[in-house]
Design a protein around this motif. Structure first.
Motif, short mmCIF file in Angstrom:
data_model
loop_
_atom_site.label_atom_id
_atom_site.label_comp_id
_atom_site.label_asym_id
_atom_site.label_seq_id
_atom_site.Cartn_x
_atom_site.Cartn_y
_atom_site.Cartn_z
N ALA A 3 0.83 -1.20 0.00
CA ALA A 3 0.00 0.00 0.00
C ALA A 3 0.86 1.25 0.00
N ALA A 4 2.04 1.21 -0.62
CA ALA A 4 2.93 2.37 -0.66
C ALA A 4 2.24 3.59 -1.26
N TRP A 5 1.35 3.38 -2.20
CA TRP A 5 0.65 4.50 -2.85
C TRP A 5 -0.14 5.32 -1.83
N ARG A 9 0.77 12.03 0.17
CA ARG A 9 -0.13 12.99 0.82
C ARG A 9 -1.43 13.18 0.04
N SER A 10 -1.33 13.12 -1.28
CA SER A 10 -2.49 13.38 -2.14
C SER A 10 -3.22 12.11 -2.58
N ALA A 11 -2.90 10.97 -1.96
CA ALA A 11 -3.51 9.70 -2.37
C ALA A 11 -5.04 9.76 -2.25
N PRO A 12 -5.74 9.28 -3.28
CA PRO A 12 -7.21 9.27 -3.22
C PRO A 12 -7.70 8.17 -2.28
N ASP A 13 -8.89 8.36 -1.78
CA ASP A 13 -9.50 7.34 -0.91
C ASP A 13 -9.98 6.16 -1.74
N PRO A 14 -9.94 4.96 -1.18
CA PRO A 14 -10.57 3.82 -1.87
C PRO A 14 -12.03 4.17 -2.17
N GLU A 35 -7.43 15.18 -8.60
CA GLU A 35 -7.32 16.34 -7.73
C GLU A 35 -8.31 16.24 -6.58
N SER A 36 -7.84 16.61 -5.39
CA SER A 36 -8.70 16.65 -4.20
C SER A 36 -8.18 17.76 -3.29
N GLU A 37 -8.82 17.93 -2.16
CA GLU A 37 -8.37 18.95 -1.22
C GLU A 37 -6.96 18.63 -0.68
N ARG A 38 -6.51 17.39 -0.85
CA ARG A 38 -5.16 17.01 -0.39
C ARG A 38 -4.09 17.28 -1.44
N GLY A 39 -4.50 17.61 -2.65
CA GLY A 39 -3.54 17.90 -3.71
C GLY A 39 -3.77 17.09 -4.96
N ARG A 40 -2.73 17.03 -5.79
CA ARG A 40 -2.80 16.35 -7.09
C ARG A 40 -2.09 15.01 -7.00
#
Length: 124
Positions: A3-5, A9-14, A35-40
């Protein structure tokens, strides 16, 4: 699959919808930025004729530059190798493991995906 991905910081949620299934090529690759509030989050989707789509973080582990930064010719003719356009590092398409050049001893960070209800979705 590690689960390194998820450490990005910007990893999308499952469960995140990535792209409509009809936009995923039958054979080839698709480079996307989620893109999300956590970044790209850079995502590379790879499709081989004989299986379900595979996905990797679009970052070469050699210097964390996008694999396709210098062009879109990433996938070998037989579909078995992904090659970084920056420094020619090569990775096995099906596993992400480095197979030659600066890819040796490294691996791409695999991102689990699945097709569901007409969408390519981030899996668990």
């Amino acid at each position: 699959m590690t689960a390194a991905w998820q450490q990005y910081r910007s990893a999308p949620d499952p469960g995140t919808r990535v792209v409509a299934a009809d936009a995923v090529p039958e054979r080839g690759h698709l480079s996307l930025t989620l893109e999300s509030e956590r970044g790209r989050f850079p995502l590379l989707v790879v499709c081989l004729a004989d299986g379900a789509p595979l996905a990797y973080v679009n970052a070469c582990p050699h210097q964390f530059l996008p694999l396709d930064q210098r062009g879109d010719r990433l996938l070998s003719e037989d579909g078995e190798t992904l090659r970084c356009t920056n420094h020619d590092a090569a990775f096995a398409t099906r596993s992400g493991e480095g197979v030659s050049g600066l890819g040796l001893g490294c691996a791409l960070d695999a991102v689990p995906v699945r097709l569901e209800d007409g969408w390519l979705i981030i899996d668990k």
